[in-house]
Design a protein around this motif. Sequence first.
Motif, PDB file in Angstrom:
ATOM      1  N   UNK B  44      -9.283   9.169   3.660  1.00 41.96           N
ATOM      2  CA  UNK B  44      -8.782   8.189   2.688  1.00 41.96           C
ATOM      3  C   UNK B  44      -7.458   8.033   2.978  1.00 41.96           C
ATOM      4  N   UNK B  45      -6.884   6.690   2.862  1.00 41.76           N
ATOM      5  CA  UNK B  45      -5.448   6.527   2.621  1.00 41.76           C
ATOM      6  C   UNK B  45      -5.182   5.717   1.479  1.00 41.76           C
ATOM      7  N   UNK B  46      -4.169   6.340   0.591  1.00 38.58           N
ATOM      8  CA  UNK B  46      -4.025   5.721  -0.705  1.00 38.58           C
ATOM      9  C   UNK B  46      -2.575   5.181  -0.513  1.00 38.58           C
ATOM     10  N   UNK B  63      -0.948  -4.536   5.307  1.00 37.85           N
ATOM     11  CA  UNK B  63      -1.807  -3.766   4.770  1.00 37.85           C
ATOM     12  C   UNK B  63      -3.158  -3.988   5.206  1.00 37.85           C
ATOM     13  N   UNK B  64      -3.650  -5.079   5.774  1.00 33.33           N
ATOM     14  CA  UNK B  64      -5.101  -5.459   6.379  1.00 33.33           C
ATOM     15  C   UNK B  64      -5.062  -4.758   7.633  1.00 33.33           C
ATOM     16  N   UNK B  75     -11.416   6.474   7.912  1.00 35.63           N
ATOM     17  CA  UNK B  75     -10.689   6.783   7.030  1.00 35.63           C
ATOM     18  C   UNK B  75     -10.928   5.284   6.052  1.00 35.63           C
ATOM     19  N   UNK B  76     -10.829   5.572   4.834  1.00 35.84           N
ATOM     20  CA  UNK B  76     -10.824   4.363   3.848  1.00 35.84           C
ATOM     21  C   UNK B  76      -9.543   3.889   3.250  1.00 35.84           C
ATOM     22  N   UNK B  77      -9.180   2.589   3.131  1.00 36.29           N
ATOM     23  CA  UNK B  77      -7.703   2.419   2.704  1.00 36.29           C
ATOM     24  C   UNK B  77      -8.077   1.858   1.191  1.00 36.29           C
ATOM     25  N   UNK B  78      -7.352   2.616   0.306  1.00 32.27           N
ATOM     26  CA  UNK B  78      -7.204   2.196  -1.200  1.00 32.27           C
ATOM     27  C   UNK B  78      -5.724   1.505  -1.651  1.00 32.27           C
ATOM     28  N   UNK B  99     -11.013  -6.074   3.762  1.00 32.81           N
ATOM     29  CA  UNK B  99     -11.275  -4.594   4.231  1.00 32.81           C
ATOM     30  C   UNK B  99     -10.835  -3.405   3.297  1.00 32.81           C
ATOM     31  N   UNK B 100     -10.008  -4.072   2.340  1.00 32.48           N
ATOM     32  CA  UNK B 100      -9.272  -3.001   1.499  1.00 32.48           C
ATOM     33  C   UNK B 100      -9.691  -3.004   0.222  1.00 32.48           C
ATOM     34  N   UNK B 101     -10.083  -1.774  -0.389  1.00 31.99           N
ATOM     35  CA  UNK B 101     -10.385  -1.451  -1.698  1.00 31.99           C
ATOM     36  C   UNK B 101      -9.157  -1.365  -2.536  1.00 31.99           C
ATOM     37  N   UNK B 102      -9.056  -1.977  -3.653  1.00 29.74           N
ATOM     38  CA  UNK B 102      -7.902  -2.072  -4.430  1.00 29.74           C
ATOM     39  C   UNK B 102      -8.494  -1.260  -5.886  1.00 29.74           C
TER      40      UNK B 102
END
Lengths: 132, 133
Positions: B44-46, B63-64, B75-78, B99-102
């Motif tokens: 994951x990437x925060x 960011x995208x 890895x998932x980006x938040x 594609x970005x979680x917030x």
Amino acid sequence: MTKAETLPIRSGDDVVRVRQRVRTLCIEIGLGLVDQTKFVTAASELARNTLDYGGGGDVRAEVVQTGTRKGLRLTFEDEGPGIADIEQALTDHFTSGGGLGLGLGGAKRLSNEFHIESTPGVGTRVTVVRWK
Amino acid sequence: MDRIPILKLGGALIVTIQVDMQDRLAIALEEDLSAMIARTGARGVLIEISALEIVDSFIGRMLVSIAAVSRVLDAETVVAGMRPAVAITLVELGLELTGIRTALNVERGMAIIQSRIAEEGEGHGGDWDRDES
């Protein structure tokens, strides 16, 4: 009654400086936080267009007043290749290179007034105003 | 050239953007992050952006793009901590953070990443403890 100043847009750092100066002027004319954020974002989009598509240029910032109403007018000018089809350029996601996409249309939505003049081979001038 | 520091915490990489980003810094961050995901096997990437006064389409695209590259590297980006005025402006600008979680803040953002790690943990456990950096 106006107060005008001109800032160059020749580099990415200049775009940052334009944002900071526009923020200060927005505060001076008494815009609230959300309106400040909207107009600074519009200025950032237009400054980047001037840099990336116009090959650099400058922006004139003027505090304007009609009656008791204050506003901030920004005029972005470049001597770049110009835009042949303005209607198309104002369409969201117009651009394949990840550029104008939201820039012009977004800046228009984030401003109270929006005006664009462009002549292919001569340059582009975009004027936006946000009123208090 | 200045660079934005990347912290590793468990299976997550954490970045706090506290400066007004311009092109070179954004490109360097994207490169540094993808290299670090590959090296550490982070899941994951925060990205914490509470200091950002605006997010324009340039920052939005960055960011995208980070999220897309991270996803390819598993890895998932938040993105956490967006200011309310920035969120309002983004919607009006028409920028979609595809594609970005917030997350509202770092704590909730980490919870999203931790739950992903916990769900998929079994097969990757060994990688997290190995610090190759």
